[in-house]
Design a protein around this motif. Structure first.
Motif, mmCIF file in Angstrom:
data_model
loop_
_atom_site.group_PDB
_atom_site.id
_atom_site.type_symbol
_atom_site.label_atom_id
_atom_site.label_comp_id
_atom_site.label_asym_id
_atom_site.label_seq_id
_atom_site.Cartn_x
_atom_site.Cartn_y
_atom_site.Cartn_z
ATOM 1 N N MET A 1 -1.492 -3.267 -10.451
ATOM 2 C CA MET A 1 -0.701 -4.122 -9.563
ATOM 3 C C MET A 1 -0.191 -3.333 -8.344
ATOM 4 S SD MET A 1 -0.094 -7.358 -10.160
ATOM 5 C CE MET A 1 1.572 -7.827 -9.761
ATOM 6 N N VAL A 2 0.529 -2.238 -8.636
ATOM 7 C CA VAL A 2 1.101 -1.466 -7.521
ATOM 8 C C VAL A 2 0.021 -0.589 -6.912
ATOM 9 C CG1 VAL A 2 2.790 0.242 -6.904
ATOM 10 C CG2 VAL A 2 3.343 -1.470 -8.617
ATOM 11 N N ASP A 3 -0.240 -0.794 -5.652
ATOM 12 C CA ASP A 3 -1.287 -0.005 -5.010
ATOM 13 C C ASP A 3 -0.728 0.770 -3.830
ATOM 14 O OD1 ASP A 3 -0.843 -1.880 -3.119
ATOM 15 O OD2 ASP A 3 -2.635 -3.042 -3.579
ATOM 16 N N MET A 4 -1.614 1.410 -3.095
ATOM 17 C CA MET A 4 -1.159 2.269 -2.002
ATOM 18 C C MET A 4 -0.452 1.479 -0.910
ATOM 19 S SD MET A 4 -1.261 5.253 -2.651
ATOM 20 C CE MET A 4 -0.839 5.944 -1.054
ATOM 21 N N SER A 5 -0.920 0.272 -0.650
ATOM 22 C CA SER A 5 -0.306 -0.464 0.460
ATOM 23 C C SER A 5 1.171 -0.780 0.128
ATOM 24 C CB SER A 5 -1.074 -1.742 0.750
ATOM 25 O OG SER A 5 -0.782 -2.724 -0.209
ATOM 26 N N PHE A 6 1.444 -0.976 -1.183
ATOM 27 C CA PHE A 6 2.834 -1.195 -1.570
ATOM 28 C C PHE A 6 3.669 0.050 -1.232
ATOM 29 C CE2 PHE A 6 6.321 -0.676 -4.543
ATOM 30 C CZ PHE A 6 6.979 -1.884 -4.414
ATOM 31 N N ILE A 7 3.129 1.211 -1.622
ATOM 32 C CA ILE A 7 3.871 2.455 -1.397
ATOM 33 C C ILE A 7 4.094 2.697 0.090
ATOM 34 C CG2 ILE A 7 3.836 4.951 -1.739
ATOM 35 C CD1 ILE A 7 3.762 4.025 -4.424
ATOM 36 N N THR A 8 3.045 2.524 0.900
ATOM 37 C CA THR A 8 3.235 2.801 2.331
ATOM 38 C C THR A 8 4.213 1.809 2.942
ATOM 39 O OG1 THR A 8 1.199 1.597 2.736
ATOM 40 C CG2 THR A 8 1.075 4.000 2.829
ATOM 41 N N ASN A 9 4.085 0.530 2.547
ATOM 42 C CA ASN A 9 5.046 -0.454 3.065
ATOM 43 C C ASN A 9 6.462 -0.087 2.663
ATOM 44 O OD1 ASN A 9 3.527 -2.284 4.494
ATOM 45 N ND2 ASN A 9 2.919 -3.410 2.650
ATOM 46 N N TRP A 10 6.591 0.320 1.397
ATOM 47 C CA TRP A 10 7.900 0.657 0.871
ATOM 48 C C TRP A 10 8.527 1.785 1.695
ATOM 49 C CZ3 TRP A 10 8.928 3.623 -4.297
ATOM 50 C CH2 TRP A 10 10.295 3.580 -4.580
ATOM 51 N N LEU A 11 7.759 2.864 1.864
ATOM 52 C CA LEU A 11 8.295 4.004 2.604
ATOM 53 C C LEU A 11 8.604 3.629 4.050
ATOM 54 C CD1 LEU A 11 6.185 6.962 1.228
ATOM 55 C CD2 LEU A 11 8.549 6.324 0.731
ATOM 56 N N MET A 12 7.734 2.808 4.616
ATOM 57 C CA MET A 12 7.945 2.377 5.997
ATOM 58 C C MET A 12 9.280 1.648 6.140
ATOM 59 S SD MET A 12 6.398 1.346 8.966
ATOM 60 C CE MET A 12 4.727 1.158 8.423
ATOM 61 N N PHE A 13 9.491 0.636 5.281
ATOM 62 C CA PHE A 13 10.740 -0.123 5.387
ATOM 63 C C PHE A 13 11.937 0.772 5.075
ATOM 64 C CE2 PHE A 13 7.871 -3.814 4.221
ATOM 65 C CZ PHE A 13 7.762 -4.243 5.528
ATOM 66 N N ALA A 14 11.748 1.679 4.118
ATOM 67 C CA ALA A 14 12.852 2.584 3.773
ATOM 68 C C ALA A 14 13.216 3.454 4.962
ATOM 69 C CB ALA A 14 12.478 3.442 2.572
ATOM 70 N N ALA A 15 12.202 3.915 5.695
ATOM 71 C CA ALA A 15 12.491 4.755 6.861
ATOM 72 C C ALA A 15 13.211 3.954 7.937
ATOM 73 C CB ALA A 15 11.191 5.348 7.411
#
Lengths: 336, 493, 280
Positions: C1-15
């Protein structure tokens, strides 16, 4: 560093504001004088334009009172936008169900209840939990945007419409008005005037109004003077929300006839400016609301001169800042 | 030679002349007292020496050099330090952070080195501190000690202390003076602003007297008696406040086993039992922060309590503040800015405050404007509040005049119980006497008064009977006598 | 379910949230309430895109964006400190001004034929991490941080120790401007171009994270990570049911605000605001 005299300081601020507006006007390529004239006088160009101005004038007055009420108790109800939206949406749905004159009354009342309900968490958090109302009402606004957009593009959407809107009320299901010359003055405007006047009397002449002002000016002194500060705070925010919701319901049953995405063009945020520009006297809400209606109407018209409508928001924001600076400057002066 | 010389200092604020051609010469190694009534200009003079104010006229000479300070920063660089009456300790920061604040060793701080130096200074004075505890855990005496260490941290050699004993118990005050003596013997010079004469006589070498912004006298302490000094300060001989027989009225306030919860969840008032009779002025002596405030708030209805509190036979528990105001409970609040006034409002709008729900002040849903105007006039006249009109913003009056108005308001509308918290704060001796006389008059018409002051001498002089509060425990001394009360104040009995 | 696009989006919004929230922290720790984070972000997003495109240099674009946000920060400082404006009124005025001005600039100056130019996104990640580490270090080990804390807790007492709160606040708001400017630049970089109200209330989410994190750097960062996860989850799970329910996007978008409301009500343990917040 010696502080500058108030006159020089305010002059510098006024000059900065004027320069910013001039730069904007000049870079847009239009004739500044023409843009300003259009901004200020477009409302009087035609009966339709004037009717549109009145359509804005009415919620500006009601929401202006809502903000002013809370402000007098020392509270910034940034949430009037969300309360207005929830009131408008609920009012429309109820009026659609009920229909007729009863629907109009029920719609406005439902708007009031919805607005109060939307202010309730902020009122409770502020009065009994000590959380700041500015933050909570900002949060409630954001939730109101999401919720109303979601509902109007699904559950309460008119399935036959091509964009997010409810069904439309028929003319017989809406609040009418009295014709004055070429335009119709809706009863909602009369109600709004009455609200401003009634509130002004209540605030200045009654013990309850005095106590509200004490709580706003010095809550600790208020509690020593036998005022239940928490209850007054709670009631003030709730009343403010109820009024804002009422304004939304009234807007739906008197002018819009439906609820749609974009129902509010930022009335609630503008109302903060309306209340501030009104100064210390509630009656000042009337001219200040009218000025807002005028400029926002003009903002649409200047687009024909290839000037973006943002110019009106820009000018209004500078006006609010300048006006507050003058007022605060005075208050400070009187205290030595 | 003088280490500090202020010559011909005049300070004007608008039309008001706070200091008029005042000179001050301080010898190195002295404890030098600057005395005078509230408003005499003591603090203004010290703020000039500390660089916080620039004098309108006159010369500031420090260590033989003429100085023109534009900010305290420059005075600090000349090794001048000041502890103001309200400590500059920030409760949310740690003791170490408070110690360093404003005089940090550099842009980056090595906390271990800082702590080492702090310990050296503390040891030198015989103090101990938990440097990483928040400063809010310090009591008044601890805060005062920290303030003294702050002076040492900044290498101050000329130390100005403004009313340093105002918040201290007699015992802590004695300890403070021992510390100051020690510092003076090590070469420091201490300038002490005070209105407490016994400490001047006992500890100081030289005294400068100010009155109404003028220099009255400047001489060695050993030549002076207390009565002489008092006369110099006030400008006329003082007759003792008229002693009287303790009135034997009925009980106005009856308190039994009263417990009040404090902000930190502790019991701020512990099972207090006492009475205040009609006609009686009862003083509540104690060091600040021992439960006086909580007791007053509980009696006023702004804080809950358990136990019994009766006013004229009626139970106060469950009564709101509004009900108690209607029953004649009045408060002269501790903090007039925060608790008693709306500063931006006129005197007449402030005159209504607290009375807005009384029938005499109302017509229908509104306020009775005629009563309002009439009472405003009476309140202004009672203690001679100086103002231009009833419409003037009360915040533009001097603190003393605000206090007169507040006292008049509390005594004006048939009180049955007056709770007075430092009623004489900011008043000169004559006005203080007028306010206490006003309290006596109000009480002779059937009210009782409970008075908190941190100045024991004031209570001894003006009150009929004295109670002591220490750590929330209220006790009654056998006699109205200074030594025993002083012991009770620190829980030594 | 959790893939790379989730992680990059997550970090992006977090930044995005983290930069703005840390900016807000500098302002509020100095005692100035700042609801103008949104306006500073919006302004920077607009100016970064415009100048980056027209000058052809993404670096110049970013610098111009940061300067514009700093100017708004300085305006907030001047209005609240010199003109004694209520901090909420000033913040609201700045938000409105930024909204109007960016609408005006976007419609008047953007030319469709000029391509946008942006710095690569990882630059902003590093900026966010450095800002976090630096602010922690500053509050705990530096003179500037100690003074900032002091005036935020009690400006009057800090003043008597020789610190001038008004001066400290100036650079606190310049810092706030730089950090919010970076955040806004990241928003426009991520979207590829400027549009009306591009920041869409993210400044307010950052404000929420600041409050939830109790005005402390590390806790604020954690709150930002949590809020960013909601936003990333909303994209990830769009349309796909979770445990048999299809949660509308509006739910995910409302979640940060709902959680902040609950936190404000003190139902999740209390956080303490700087004692001098809002005082002169």
């Amino acid at each position: 560093m010696r502080p500058l005299s108030p006159g020089v300081r305010l002059g510098a601020l006024a000059l900065t504001c004027i320069v910013i507006v001039l730069i904007a006007l000049i870079t847009s390529g239009a004739n500044p004088a023409q843009v300003l004239t259009t901004l200020l006088t477009d409302s009087f160009r035609s009966p339709t334009a004037f009717a549109d101005t009145l359509k804005r004038f009415c919620p500006y007055m009601i929401l202006g009172v809502a903000v002013f009420w809370a402000l007098r108790a020392g509270l910034f109800n940034i949430g009037v936008e969300g309360q207005f939206l929830m009131g408008g949406m609920t009012g429309t749905v109820v009026a659609l169900q009920a229909g007729g004159m009863g629907g109009v009354l029920l719609g406005a009342a439902a708007g009031m209840v919805a607005g109060a309900a939307w202010a309730l968490p902020a009122a409770w958090i502020r009065a009994y939990r000590g959380g700041h109302e500015v933050i909570s009402t900002i949060m409630l606004n954001m939730i109101a945007f999401q919720l109303s957009n979601h509902l109007v593009s699904g559950p309460i959407m008119d399935p036959d419409a091509g964009f997010p809107t409810t069904r439309t009320l028929g003319p017989q299901d809406m609040l009418s008005g009295v014709p004055v010359g070429q335009i119709t003055v809706n009863w909602a405007l009369v109600i709004a005037f009455g609200l401003v006047m009634g509130f002004g009397w209540w605030l200045r002449k009654t013990v309850a109004g005095y106590e509200l002002s004490v709580v706003g000016a010095n809550p600790t002194a208020g509690s020593f003077a036998g005022i239940d500060v928490k209850r007054t705070t709670f009631a003030a925010l709730l009343a403010s929300g109820a009024l804002a919701g009422f304004g939304g319901g009234l807007q739906a049953v008197a002018f819009e006839g439906r609820f749609y995405m974009g129902f509010s063009t930022g009335y609630g945020f503008d109302a903060l400016g309306v209340a501030i520009l009104a100064g210390g006297n509630p009656i000042g809400i009337i001219p200040s609301a009218f000025a807002y209606g005028l400029l926002q109407q003009g903002a649409l018209a200047v687009q024909t001169l290839h000037v973006p409508p943002g110019i009106a928001t820009l000018i209004l924001s500078l006006l609010v800042v300048l006006f507050s600076a003058i007022r605060y400057g005075k208050v400070r002066h009187s205290n030595g | 030679m003088s280490i500090v010389a202020l010559e011909g200092i005049t300070q004007r604020f608008g039309d008001f002349v706070a200091l008029d051609n005042v000179s001050l010469h301080v010898r190195k190694g002295d404890l030098h007292a600057v005395v005078g009534e509230n408003g005499a200009g003591k603090t203004t003079l010290m703020r000039i020496l500390y660089g916080a104010l620039t004098p309108s006229e006159g010369r500031v000479i420090v260590q033989g050099q003429e100085r023109h300070y534009r900010s305290s920063r420059e005075a600090i660089a000349d090794r001048i330090g000041m502890v103001s009456q309200h400590y500059a300790i920030i409760p949310e920061l740690t003791c170490l952070q408070n110690l360093m604040l404003g005089a940090e060793p550099g842009a980056f701080m090595n906390l271990r080195q800082c702590e080492d130096r702090a310990n050296v200074l503390a040891e030198q004075m015989g103090f101990t501190f938990d440097w990483h505890a928040r400063a809010e855990t310090l009591g008044p005496a601890g805060a005062q000690k920290l303030e003294i260490l702050k002076l040492l941290w900044r290498d101050a050699e000329i130390m100005i202390l403004d009313e340093p004993t105002a918040m201290l118990s007699p015992r802590d005050a004695d300890a403070l003076f021992e510390s100051l003596r020690k510092l003076a013997s090590q070469g420091a010079t201490v300038i002490l602003v005070t209105h407490r004469l016994p400490e001047v006589i006992e500890y100081c070498q030289r005294v400068t007297v100010l009155r109404g912004g003028k220099l009255i006298d400047d001489q060695d302490v050993q030549d002076l008696a207390k009565a002489q000094l008092a006369e110099l300060i006030v400008g006329h001989a003082l007759t003792a406040f008229e002693e009287r027989e303790l009135p034997q009225g009925e009980t106005a306030l009856n308190v039994q086993n009263l417990v009040v919860r404090g902000d930190r969840g502790n019991d701020a008032v512990k099972s207090a039992s006492f009475q205040v009779r009609k006609g009686e002025l009862v003083g509540l002596a104690g060091v600040d922060g021992n439960g006086q405030k909580e007791l007053f708030h509980a009696l006023m209805g702004t804080r809950g309590f358990t136990g019994l509190a009766n006013l004229n036979g009626e139970d106060l528990s469950g009564r709101t503040t509004r009900d108690r105001l209607a029953a004649g409970v009045r408060i002269i609040a501790e903090d007039r800015h925060a608790e008693a006034l709306v500063e931006e409002w006129s005197l007449s709008d402030n005159a209504v405050l607290g009375f807005q729900r009384l029938p005499s002040f109302r017509v229908g849903a509104g306020i009775n404007e005629a009563t309002k105007a009439e009472r405003t006039r009476q309140f202004i006249a009672k203690f001679n509040t100086k103002c231009t009109s009833a419409g003037q913003a009360i915040g533009s009056l001097s603190g003393g005049n605000q206090q007169r108005f507040i006292a008049a308001r509390a005594l004006g509308e048939n009180p049955s119980l007056v709770l007075a918290f430092q009623p004489a704060r900011g008043l000169d001796i004559d006005a203080t006497r007028a306010v206490y006389q006003g309290l006596r008059d109000a009480c002779s018409q059937g009210a009782g008064a409970l008075i908190v002051s941190f100045d024991l001498d004031e209570l001894l002089e003006f009150c009929d009977r004295i109670l002591v509060i220490n750590g929330g425990v209220v006790s009654a001394p056998h006699q109205k006598e200074r030594a025993e009360i002083g012991q009770l104040m620190v829980g030594a009995i | 379910m959790v893939d790379m696009s989730f992680i990059t989006n997550w970090l992006m919004f977090a930044a995005i949230l983290g930069l703005a929230a840390l900016g807000g922290m500098f302002s509020e720790r100095s005692g100035i309430v700042n609801i103008a984070l949104e306006g500073m972000m919006l302004m920077s997003a607009c100016v970064t895109a415009l100048v980056g495109g027209t000058s052809g240099s993404p670096m110049i674009g970013l610098i111009a964006g940061l300067v514009s946000a700093c100017l708004l920060g300085i305006a907030h400082w001047a209005l609240t400190q010199f003109y004694r404006l209520d901090q909420i009124v000033s913040g609201m005025g700045i938000n409105l001004f930024a909204y109007g001005a960016t609408n005006f600039i976007a419609l008047s100056f953007f030319k469709p034929e000029v391509p946008n130019q942006f710095l690569p996104i990882p630059v902003y990640f590093w900026c966010a991490l450095i800002a976090l580490a630096a602010s922690w270090f500053m509050f705990n080990r530096m003179r500037a941080g100690l003074r900032l804390l002091a005036i935020g807790e009690n400006p009057d007492k800090a003043r008597t120790t020789g610190i001038e709160p008004v001066q400290v606040r100036l650079w606190a708001l310049v810092f706030a401007g730089i950090l919010c400017g970076l955040s806004g630049a990241l928003v426009v970089t991520n979207s590829g171009g400027f549009g009306d109200n591009l920041t869409a209330g993210r400044g307010f989410i950052a404000l929420a994270a600041l409050i939830l994190g109790g005005w402390r750097p590390v806790s604020v960062a954690v709150a930002c990570l949590a809020f960013a996860a909601f936003e990333a989850a909303q994209i990830q799970f769009q349309g796909s049911p979770i445990l048999g329910y299809q949660l509308p996007a509006a739910f995910w978008k409302s979640l940060p605000f709902l959680i902040t409301l609950i936190a404000l009500a003190g139902l999740m343990g209390r956080t303490k605001a700087p004692a001098g917040l809002g005082k002169m």
